[in-house]
Motif scaffolding. Structure first.
Motif: not given
Length: 112
Positions: A54-74
């Motif tokens: 899933a990390i290798q296939a991440v693309k623009k517009g995907d929503q991610i959560v980091t290990a630190g708990g930060i939520v963002g849109r690519v």
């Protein structure tokens, strides 16, 4: 007179059975390891492999959560980094290895 002969017979008989007895004493440990492998280790390896894919296939517009708990849109994807927008006009660069989850945007929340 009877005790020394009984002791000699027991010692001779135990020498042949010691190999089987040691195997039978280790058999439960092997059984526990096999159970742990199929119930804990193998599913964890499968989850790690799915996360890496899933990390290798991440693309623009995907929503991610980091290990630190930060939520963002690519907003931008590079080889080792991802740029994510965490608020309006606030973008941060995140190392791909610290992405803990790629959220599926098509999934419905559980409480709706």
């Amino acid at each position: 007179m009877f005790i020394p002969s009984a002791y000699a017979q027991t010692a001779g008989g135990a020498a042949g059975a010691s190999g089987i007895a040691s195997f039978l004493s280790l058999a439960p440990l092997f059984l526990v390891f096999i159970i742990f492998y199929f119930l804990m280790i193998r599913p964890q390896q499968r989850r790690v492999k799915q996360l890496q894919m899933a990390i290798q296939a991440v693309k623009k517009g995907d929503q991610i959560v980091t290990a630190g708990g930060i939520v963002g849109r690519v907003t931008k994807v590079e080889d080792a980094y991802v740029e994510a927008e965490i608020a309006a006009n606030t973008r941060v660069r995140v190392v791909k290895a610290t992405i803990a989850e790629v959220v599926n945007p098509l999934a419905k929340p559980a409480n709706d």
